[in-house]
Design a protein around this motif. Structure first.
Motif, short mmCIF file in Angstrom:
data_model
loop_
_atom_site.label_atom_id
_atom_site.label_comp_id
_atom_site.label_asym_id
_atom_site.label_seq_id
_atom_site.Cartn_x
_atom_site.Cartn_y
_atom_site.Cartn_z
N GLU A 91 -15.45 0.16 -7.23
CA GLU A 91 -14.24 1.06 -6.86
C GLU A 91 -13.26 0.10 -6.60
N ALA A 92 -13.43 -1.12 -7.32
CA ALA A 92 -12.16 -2.23 -6.77
C ALA A 92 -10.89 -1.73 -7.93
N ALA A 93 -9.76 -2.34 -7.19
CA ALA A 93 -8.29 -2.00 -8.26
C ALA A 93 -8.30 -0.47 -8.07
N PRO A 94 -8.13 0.48 -7.35
CA PRO A 94 -8.18 1.81 -7.64
C PRO A 94 -6.55 1.86 -7.83
N THR A 95 -5.92 2.71 -8.89
CA THR A 95 -4.79 2.86 -9.08
C THR A 95 -4.12 4.46 -8.95
N TRP A 96 -5.16 5.05 -8.59
CA TRP A 96 -4.62 6.43 -8.78
C TRP A 96 -4.03 7.02 -7.23
N PHE A 97 -4.26 6.09 -6.12
CA PHE A 97 -3.40 6.14 -4.86
C PHE A 97 -2.52 5.23 -4.81
N ASN A 98 -1.14 5.60 -4.78
CA ASN A 98 0.02 4.67 -5.29
C ASN A 98 0.38 3.99 -3.78
N LEU A 99 0.41 2.84 -3.82
CA LEU A 99 0.98 2.03 -2.51
C LEU A 99 2.22 1.16 -3.05
N GLY A 100 3.48 1.43 -2.71
CA GLY A 100 4.60 0.61 -2.89
C GLY A 100 4.59 -0.66 -2.23
N ASP A 101 5.47 -1.54 -2.93
CA ASP A 101 5.44 -3.08 -2.44
C ASP A 101 5.51 -3.01 -0.91
N ARG A 102 6.74 -2.55 -0.62
CA ARG A 102 7.05 -2.55 0.92
C ARG A 102 6.32 -1.91 1.81
N ASP A 103 5.77 -0.61 1.22
CA ASP A 103 4.85 0.17 2.05
C ASP A 103 3.41 -0.64 2.40
N LEU A 104 3.18 -1.45 1.33
CA LEU A 104 1.97 -2.43 1.61
C LEU A 104 1.84 -3.14 2.92
N ALA A 105 3.42 -3.62 3.36
CA ALA A 105 3.30 -4.40 4.58
C ALA A 105 2.88 -3.49 5.65
N THR A 106 3.17 -2.34 5.72
CA THR A 106 2.76 -1.49 6.85
C THR A 106 1.14 -1.49 6.94
N HIS A 107 0.45 -1.39 5.67
CA HIS A 107 -1.04 -1.26 5.75
C HIS A 107 -1.50 -2.73 6.06
N PHE A 108 -0.87 -3.93 5.58
CA PHE A 108 -1.36 -5.08 5.99
C PHE A 108 -1.45 -5.31 7.50
N TYR A 109 -0.36 -4.82 8.16
CA TYR A 109 -0.05 -5.07 9.48
C TYR A 109 -1.14 -4.19 10.29
N ARG A 110 -1.22 -2.75 9.92
CA ARG A 110 -1.88 -2.15 10.75
C ARG A 110 -3.59 -2.64 10.60
N THR A 111 -3.92 -2.80 9.35
CA THR A 111 -5.49 -3.30 9.29
C THR A 111 -5.55 -4.57 9.90
N ALA A 112 -4.63 -5.74 9.92
CA ALA A 112 -4.99 -6.86 10.73
C ALA A 112 -4.92 -6.62 12.20
N ARG A 113 -4.02 -5.81 12.64
CA ARG A 113 -4.18 -5.49 13.99
C ARG A 113 -5.36 -4.81 14.18
N LEU A 114 -5.77 -3.78 13.66
CA LEU A 114 -7.13 -2.95 13.96
C LEU A 114 -8.37 -4.11 14.13
N ARG A 115 -8.18 -5.17 13.11
CA ARG A 115 -9.44 -5.94 13.05
C ARG A 115 -9.39 -7.06 14.18
N GLU A 116 -8.31 -7.12 14.53
CA GLU A 116 -7.94 -7.86 16.06
C GLU A 116 -8.64 -7.17 17.30
N GLY A 117 -8.83 -5.76 17.08
CA GLY A 117 -9.48 -5.02 18.26
C GLY A 117 -8.35 -4.16 18.74
N ALA A 118 -7.08 -4.11 18.24
CA ALA A 118 -6.25 -3.09 19.00
C ALA A 118 -6.66 -1.63 18.50
N THR A 119 -6.08 -0.88 19.44
CA THR A 119 -6.58 0.65 19.05
C THR A 119 -5.29 1.07 18.07
#
Ligand code: FO1
Length: 322
Positions: A91-119
């Motif tokens: 399931e690596a490299a799915p391209t059917w769900f489109n993530l724009g270059d700048r939108d990716l920054a939001t998902h990077f941030y959310r993911t990192a903060r959730l991994r740090e234990g934030a709600t």
């Protein structure tokens, strides 16, 4: 007037954009569906939260209704190289769900903060602050809660929500919807908003897969029913059709009537008033027969001013309900 809004994606975001022209944004709390959330490339993605955030920030792509305006797609293009060599079953490299270059920054941030234990509630507030959104944005829960769609087939099969919505462009018949909720609960912030807001609006979102998950959390329907006179719902069905998305087809496929009367049957237990578009004026009696007051007003939100008028009509309905 403090207002809590039960919100899905595009329709709710457009409504909120008008609501903040009618009341100060600091008096508005949006309780947002997270049952569409997904993980792509290991990133935690919350589509409805992002749609609401970007819309209120004035940064949404107005044509698509999701993602950022003036977006570029270079990361997705680069992924295509790996999609070509991916072994069967990967399931690596799915391209059917489109993530724009700048939108990716939001998902990077959310993911990192959730991994740090934030709600998710904490991270959502941080993202809203970064985008200078003054509305309080609350995920409906901090727990895992996912919509699973049963496709009519053949063969009949269950798929995660985004596989149905984006992967199959919500164009295949559905025979069921269920929530994989793992005992998820509302947060204290959601409960405070539901108990304390002077008005509660059910936004014009899909009643089954956007508002349905919020209502499925323990205690939500009871809290709404207890304040039913202060709750007003906006019909997402206009003239028998959904303005965007599959709400009308889903309602029909699941045995409901895709009209304002069908919406009234779903919402009568929790909301005293249903706001319907002028094209549905002839169905006002059916709405009232289902046990709701009916307010008829233009509800198609083409401009921010249309959205403001609709928001005003909702607040007036609550004020006149006493
Ligand atoms: N919707 C689409 O139709 N196609 C997409 O590729 C897509 C990607 C996407 C990425 C991030 C995001 O926050 C939302 C995205 N959406 C996309 C919208 C979204 O999946 C749906 O509109 C909602 O889940 C339904 O409310």
């Amino acid at each position: 007037m403090t207002v809590a809004v039960l919100a899905g994606g595009v329709g709710a975001a457009r409504f909120l954009r008008g609501l903040v022209l009618a009341v100060p944004p600091t008096e508005v709390t949006a309780i947002v569906n997270t049952a569409d959330d997904t993980v792509m490339h290991g990133l935690s993605i919350s589509p409805d939260l992002d749609t609401v955030t970007y819309t209120l920030a004035g940064a949404i792509d107005p044509e698509r209704g999701w993602g950022l305006v003036d977006e570029s797609w270079r990361a997705m293009e680069a992924l295509g190289r790996y999609a070509e060599v991916r072994p069967d079953g990967s399931e690596a490299a799915p391209t059917w769900f489109n993530l724009g270059d700048r939108d990716l920054a939001t998902h990077f941030y959310r993911t990192a903060r959730l991994r740090e234990g934030a709600t998710l509630t904490e991270v959502t507030a941080e993202i809203a602050r970064a985008w200078e959104v003054a509305v309080e944005l609350l995920p409906m829960t901090d727990d895992r809660f996912r919509t699973v769609v049963r496709l009519a087939g053949p063969p009949e099969e269950e798929v995660p929500f985004q596989d149905y919505f984006v992967g199959r462009r919500h164009s295949v018949p559905v025979s069921g919807v269920r929530f994989d909720d793992d005992g998820a609960r509302t947060t204290a912030a959601v409960e405070a908003a539901l108990d304390g807001a002077e008005a509660i609006v059910v936004a014009p979102s899909n009643p089954i897969v956007s508002i349905g998950p919020i209502r499925a959390l323990p205690g939500v329907d009871g809290r709404l029913a207890a304040r039913r006179e202060r709750v007003v719902a906006v019909s997402p069905i206009v003239g028998g059709a959904a303005l965007k998305g599959p709400a009308d087809r889903m309602m029909r496929e699941l045995g409901m009537t895709p009209s304002v009367a069908g919406v009234a049957e779903l919402y009568a237990p929790i909301a005293g008033t249903l706001v319907v578009d002028t094209v549905d004026a002839g169905l006002a009696d059916d709405v009232e027969a289902a046990g709701m007051r009916c307010v008829v007003t233009p509800s198609v939100m083409t401009t921010a001013d249309d959205a403001r008028s609709l928001a005003r009509a909702c607040l007036d309905a609550v004020s006149s309900a006493g």
